[in-house]
Design a protein around this motif. Structure first.
Motif, mmCIF file in Angstrom:
data_model
loop_
_atom_site.group_PDB
_atom_site.id
_atom_site.type_symbol
_atom_site.label_atom_id
_atom_site.label_comp_id
_atom_site.label_asym_id
_atom_site.label_seq_id
_atom_site.Cartn_x
_atom_site.Cartn_y
_atom_site.Cartn_z
ATOM 1 N N MET A 1 -2.019 -1.130 -7.121
ATOM 2 C CA MET A 1 -2.296 0.121 -6.261
ATOM 3 C C MET A 1 -1.938 1.217 -6.948
ATOM 4 O O MET A 1 -2.206 2.363 -7.093
ATOM 5 C CB MET A 1 -1.664 -0.143 -5.041
ATOM 6 C CG MET A 1 -2.133 -1.215 -3.989
ATOM 7 S SD MET A 1 -3.866 -0.424 -3.388
ATOM 8 C CE MET A 1 -3.460 0.766 -2.617
ATOM 9 N N LEU B 1 -8.123 8.920 -2.082
ATOM 10 C CA LEU B 1 -8.017 7.783 -1.128
ATOM 11 C C LEU B 1 -9.102 6.946 -1.225
ATOM 12 O O LEU B 1 -9.236 5.749 -0.903
ATOM 13 C CB LEU B 1 -7.485 8.028 0.289
ATOM 14 C CG LEU B 1 -5.873 8.403 0.354
ATOM 15 C CD1 LEU B 1 -5.623 8.759 1.826
ATOM 16 C CD2 LEU B 1 -5.534 7.034 -0.026
ATOM 17 N N VAL C 1 -9.469 4.344 -3.563
ATOM 18 C CA VAL C 1 -8.128 3.578 -2.996
ATOM 19 C C VAL C 1 -8.373 2.597 -2.135
ATOM 20 O O VAL C 1 -7.737 1.307 -2.062
ATOM 21 C CB VAL C 1 -6.985 4.449 -3.010
ATOM 22 C CG1 VAL C 1 -5.655 3.531 -2.432
ATOM 23 C CG2 VAL C 1 -6.376 5.225 -4.418
ATOM 24 N N LEU D 1 -4.618 13.702 -2.917
ATOM 25 C CA LEU D 1 -4.650 12.300 -2.359
ATOM 26 C C LEU D 1 -5.851 11.980 -1.457
ATOM 27 O O LEU D 1 -6.167 10.969 -1.436
ATOM 28 C CB LEU D 1 -3.109 12.146 -1.660
ATOM 29 C CG LEU D 1 -2.678 10.883 -1.226
ATOM 30 C CD1 LEU D 1 -2.969 9.949 -2.495
ATOM 31 C CD2 LEU D 1 -1.605 10.632 -0.481
ATOM 32 N N LEU E 1 0.983 3.710 -3.206
ATOM 33 C CA LEU E 1 0.589 4.908 -3.323
ATOM 34 C C LEU E 1 1.660 5.777 -3.785
ATOM 35 O O LEU E 1 1.440 6.730 -4.368
ATOM 36 C CB LEU E 1 0.254 5.218 -1.752
ATOM 37 C CG LEU E 1 -1.344 4.894 -1.266
ATOM 38 C CD1 LEU E 1 -1.566 5.345 0.153
ATOM 39 C CD2 LEU E 1 -2.262 5.632 -2.108
ATOM 40 N N THR F 1 0.942 -1.254 0.236
ATOM 41 C CA THR F 1 -0.043 -0.202 0.011
ATOM 42 C C THR F 1 1.045 1.245 -0.119
ATOM 43 O O THR F 1 0.767 2.154 -0.682
ATOM 44 C CB THR F 1 -0.994 -0.053 1.136
ATOM 45 O OG1 THR F 1 -1.362 -1.251 1.396
ATOM 46 C CG2 THR F 1 -1.932 1.118 1.151
ATOM 47 N N PHE G 1 -5.871 9.775 -8.965
ATOM 48 C CA PHE G 1 -5.339 10.908 -8.562
ATOM 49 C C PHE G 1 -5.386 11.692 -9.622
ATOM 50 O O PHE G 1 -6.017 13.051 -9.436
ATOM 51 C CB PHE G 1 -3.802 10.737 -8.248
ATOM 52 C CG PHE G 1 -3.128 11.804 -7.563
ATOM 53 C CD1 PHE G 1 -2.842 11.881 -6.202
ATOM 54 C CD2 PHE G 1 -2.739 13.011 -8.342
ATOM 55 C CE1 PHE G 1 -2.335 12.988 -5.678
ATOM 56 C CE2 PHE G 1 -1.969 14.094 -7.779
ATOM 57 C CZ PHE G 1 -1.990 14.015 -6.485
ATOM 58 N N GLY H 1 2.002 5.650 -7.387
ATOM 59 C CA GLY H 1 0.880 6.282 -8.159
ATOM 60 C C GLY H 1 0.990 7.766 -7.959
ATOM 61 O O GLY H 1 0.630 8.364 -9.146
ATOM 62 N N VAL H 2 1.171 8.477 -6.925
ATOM 63 C CA VAL H 2 1.248 9.771 -6.939
ATOM 64 C C VAL H 2 2.217 10.173 -7.669
ATOM 65 O O VAL H 2 2.036 11.286 -8.193
ATOM 66 C CB VAL H 2 1.281 10.247 -5.229
ATOM 67 C CG1 VAL H 2 1.313 11.695 -5.273
ATOM 68 C CG2 VAL H 2 0.052 9.689 -4.483
ATOM 69 N N THR I 1 -4.131 4.257 -8.108
ATOM 70 C CA THR I 1 -3.788 5.509 -7.379
ATOM 71 C C THR I 1 -3.788 6.679 -8.333
ATOM 72 O O THR I 1 -4.156 7.662 -8.595
ATOM 73 C CB THR I 1 -2.451 5.547 -6.389
ATOM 74 O OG1 THR I 1 -2.762 4.441 -5.455
ATOM 75 C CG2 THR I 1 -2.362 6.930 -5.756
ATOM 76 N N ARG I 2 -2.693 6.246 -9.464
ATOM 77 C CA ARG I 2 -2.525 7.185 -10.409
ATOM 78 C C ARG I 2 -3.730 7.719 -11.170
ATOM 79 O O ARG I 2 -4.023 8.785 -11.488
ATOM 80 C CB ARG I 2 -1.572 6.394 -11.720
ATOM 81 C CG ARG I 2 -1.287 7.468 -12.840
ATOM 82 C CD ARG I 2 -0.248 6.686 -13.681
ATOM 83 N NE ARG I 2 0.053 7.546 -14.782
ATOM 84 C CZ ARG I 2 -0.652 7.633 -15.784
ATOM 85 N NH1 ARG I 2 -2.106 6.874 -16.267
ATOM 86 N NH2 ARG I 2 -0.201 8.280 -16.897
#
Lengths: 306, 292
Positions: free
Chosen positions: A188, A228, A231, A224, A114, A110, A196, A117-118, A192-193
Motif C-alpha cells: 500500500m 485514492l 488505491v 490524496l 497510506l 491500509t 500520489f 505512502g503520503v 500510494t506513493r
C-alpha cells in the motif's frame, strides 16, 4: 452501469465453471481410486463400494460433474475424512476467526500504508522517503512466519503480554493481524506513493497551490482524494492476497481459521475439505475482483463503455 | 552486444554501457548484487565453506548459543546452524532459480504466442493468465502440492506455476509493441519465418523487463518456497532448508531463539537483496519507470 454489471456477472460464470471442473477433476487426477481416497485409509471394501455409489463414481464422468455441481450448489461436499463431520460445518466453524483476522490486518495496513505512502511522496527524495520506502521494501521481503516467531518470542515468552496463539480474546488478534498486515502495508505504501506523485503533477494541483491553498489542504483534500481511486482498487486486490497470507500466519499462531484448515487438510489428504476450500477461496477471489472492478467502474465512467 | 560496440561512435554510447552507467550509480542495487554473488558462491562451495557437516549431530552441544566455535549456535540435535544455513542456501537458491526459470520459459513462450498471433489464442491465454493472477501464489502452490504431494521437488513446480502468468502478460505487452516496429516489418518483408521473428527479433526487445521481473520473482519464489516448507508442505525436517529450519526451531522460542533467528535472517536478507536488485535494475533499464 447495470449493463456493465450484467456483462461482468455473465463473464464470471465460465470462470467459475472452469474452476469447479478443475476442483472436480482434482480427485480424479490423483493417482489411485478416488472412491478409495474419499473413503479414507481405514475403509473396508464395502465402504469403498458405498462411497463409489453415493458419489456416483460408477456413472459416466460428465454425469458425475453435473452431480458434483448440483451437490456443491447445495453446499454438500460430503464429510471430512479426518473428523467425519460435514465439510460445510467444518468450514463454518473456521470462517469467523479468518474474517476477524483479515479485517483487522486490512484495517491497520491500509491506515499505515497510506500514511507512509503520503509521507514518502510529500518528502520525495529526502529522509522520510528513504525510511518509508526502506520499510516498504523490507515489508515485502519479510517472511511473515519469521516475524510471527519473533513477535511471539518478545511479547509472549519474554514479556508475557500477549498469548502465543489461539483465538480467545481481542488480545489474541494483535500479533497475528500485525504479522498478516505487514506485507499489505508495504504494498500500500509503495502504491500510494506512486499514485500520489502522479496526481501531484496534475495541473489542478498546481492551480490549487497557485491560488494560495494551504499546503496541508492540497495534500489531504486535493491530492490524496484523487490518488485514492487507484488505491481503493489496490485495497480490494490485497484483500484477496490477505486470505492467501492467512494460510501461513494462521499456522504460526495456531489460529483456528480457514488457512490452517487448508494446510491440515492437505497434510492429511482430506480431499473433500480440500475441494470445498479451494472452491470457496476461488469464489472469494472472483467476488473480490468483481467488486473491485465494479467500484472502479463507478469511479471511472470510461471503463463502463469500453 | 558486440554489434552495438562496433556501431557505437564516440558520440553514441551503446545501450549496455548506458545501462551500466545508470546501474553503477545505484549503490543499493550493487551491494545487493555483491551479496547475492557471495550467497551463490557459498552455496556452490558449501562443502568447503561450511565449518561443519550440516547433518552431524553433537549431543554434547545441544541448543548452544552462538560462540566462537559455532557462530550461529547449534540446534536441538547439536547441529551447527551456520553450516545448515550455508547448505540450505543451495536448496533455496536452486528452488528460486529453477522455479522462476521454468515459469519464465513457459510464460515467455505463451506471451510471445499471445501477442504475435492475437485473436482467440490471445484471448484464451490472457483470460487464463487473469484467472491465475487473481490467486495469491501460495494458494496456487498449495493446490499443486495437494495433487503432487508434499516435498521440495514438487515445490519447484508449485512455485513455477504462479510465475507463468506474470511473464506471459509482460512479454505479451512487449510483443504487441514490437511486432509492428519497422525493423520487424522489414524482417517479415524479407521472408523471415514467424518463429524466428519471435525469438530473434521480438524477444530480445522484451528481455530487459524480463530480467527485472526475473530478479524480483526469484525473491518472491524463495519466500514462498520457505513458507511452504515452514507449514510442512515443502522440504521435510532433516533437510537444512531455511523454512524447515524455522519450523524445527519453533518449539525452542524463548529457550534458544537463535535456532529460528538466523535462518529467518537468511531468508529475509536473500529476498530483500533480490527485490532491491530488481528495483535497481528496473530504474537503470528504464528511468521512466522510476516512480511507478
Amino acid at each position: 452501469m447495470l449493463n456493465y454489471l450484467i456483462r461482468r456477472i455473465v463473464g464470471i460464470v465460465p470462470v467459475i465453471l472452469v474452476i469447479a471442473l478443475l476442483v472436480f477433476l482434482f480427485v480424479h487426477m490423483l493417482p489411485g481410486d478416488p472412491a478409495r481416497l474419499v473413503a479414507g485409509p481405514e475403509a473396508t471394501l464395502q465402504d469403498i463400494e458405498n462411497v463409489r455409489r453415493s458419489l456416483g463414481l460408477d456413472r459416466p464422468i460428465h454425469e458425475q460433474f453435473v452431480l458434483f455441481l448440483w451437490h456443491a450448489v447445495q453446499g454438500d461436499f460430503g464429510n471430512s475424512l479426518k473428523t467425519r463431520i460435514p465439510v460445510v460445518e467444518e468450514i463454518g466453524l473456521r470462517l469467523t476467526p479468518t474474517i476477524w483476522l483479515t479485517v483487522c490486518a486490512m484495517a491497520w495496513a491500509t491506515v499505515f500504508g497510506l500514511l507512509i505512502g503520503v509521507a514518502s511522496a510529500v518528502k520525495r527524495g529526502r529522509w522520510p522517503d528513504y525510511v518509508g520506502m526502506f520499510i516498504a521494501v523490507s515489508g515485502i521481503s519479510f517472511p511473515a512466519f519469521w516475524l510471527g516467531l519473533l513477535l511471539i518470542d518478545l511479547f509472549s515468552v519474554r514479556l508475557g503480554w500477549l498469548p502465543t496463539g489461539g483465538f480467545e480474546s481481542a488480545k489474541s488478534l494483535i500479533m497475528p493481524s500485525f504479522t498478516l498486515g505487514l506485507g499489505v502495508a508495504a504494498v500500500m505504501a509503495r502504491f500510494t506513493r506512486s499514485a500520489f506523485i502522479e496526481i501531484s503533477r496534475e495541473d489542478y494541483i498546481r492551480t490549487a497551490h497557485a491560488k494560495g491553498v494551504y499546503a496541508r489542504a492540497v495534500i489531504w483534500k486535493h491530492t490524496l482524494r484523487n490518488a485514492l481511486i487507484p488505491v481503493i482498487t489496490m485495497v480490494g486486490l490485497q484483500f484477496g492476497f490477505l486470505l492467501g497470507g492467512s494460510i501461513v500466519v494462521e499456522t504460526v499462531f495456531s489460529w483456528p481459521g480457514l488457512g490452517r484448515l487448508l494446510v491440515d487438510s492437505v497434510a492429511y489428504r482430506d480431499y473433500p475439505v480440500i475441494q470445498a476450500e479451494i472452491l470457496l477461496f476461488s469464489l472469494e477471489f472472483i467476488l473480490i475482483n468483481l467488486t473491485v472492478d465494479v467500484l472502479y467502474a463507478v469511479a471511472n465512467p470510461e471503463i463502463r463503455f469500453k | 552486444m558486440s554489434d552495438a560496440a562496433v556501431i557505437a561512435s564516440p558520440g553514441v554510447r551503446s545501450p549496455l554501457r548506458e545501462f551500466w552507467n545508470r546501474l553503477r550509480r545505484r549503490k543499493v542495487a550493487l551491494v545487493s548484487a555483491a551479496l547475492l554473488l557471495l550467497l551463490v558462491l557459498s552455496a556452490v562451495f558449501a562443502p568447503w565453506v561450511a565449518p561443519y557437516d550440516p547433518t552431524a549431530a553433537d549431543y554434547a552441544n545441544i541448543l548452544a548459543p552462538p560462540s566462537a566455535a559455532h557462530w550461529a549456535g547449534t540446534d536441538a540435535f547439536g547441529r551447527d546452524i551456520l553450516s545448515r544455513i550455508i547448505w540450505g542456501g543451495r536448496i533455496s537458491l536452486a528452488v528460486g532459480f529453477l522455479s522462476v526459470s521454468i515459469g519464465g520459459i513457459v510464460g515467455i513462450g505463451l506471451g510471445l504466442i499471445s501477442g504475435f498471433y492475437g485473436r482467440w489464442l490471445d484471448s484464451l491465454i490472457m483470460r487464463s493468465s487473469d484467472v491465475l493472477l487473481a490467486f495469491p501464489g501460495i494458494l496456487l502452490a498449495i493446490g499443486v502440492i495437494a495433487i503432487l504431494g508434499p516435498g521440495i521437488d514438487n515445490v519447484i513446480y508449485a512455485v513455477a506455476v504462479f510465475s507463468v502468468p506474470v511473464f506471459a502478460r509482460l512479454v505479451r505487452g512487449s510483443t504487441l509493441a514490437l511486432k509492428s516496429a519497422p525493423y520487424v516489418d522489414a524482417a517479415r518483408a524479407i521472408g523471415v519465418k514467424s518463429r524466428w521473428l519471435m525469438l530473434r527479433h521480438i524477444l530480445p526487445g522484451a528481455l530487459p523487463s524480463v530480467i527485472v521481473y526475473f530478479s524480483m520473482r526469484v525473491g518472491t519464489s524463495i519466500l514462498t518456497a520457505a513458507a511452504l516448507s515452514f507449514i510442512g508442505l515443502g522440504a521435510q525436517p532433516p533437510s537444512p532448508e531455511w523454512g524447515a529450519m524455522l519450523a524445527d526451531g519453533r518449539s525452542f522460542i524463548g529457550v534458544a531463539s537463535h535456532v529460528t533467528f538466523y535462518p529467518g535472517m537468511a531468508i529475509f536478507v536473500t529476498v530483500l537483496a533480490f527485490n532491491l536488485l530488481g528495483d535497481g535494475l528496473r530504474d537503470a533499464l528504464d528511468p521512466k519507470l522510476k516512480n511507478v
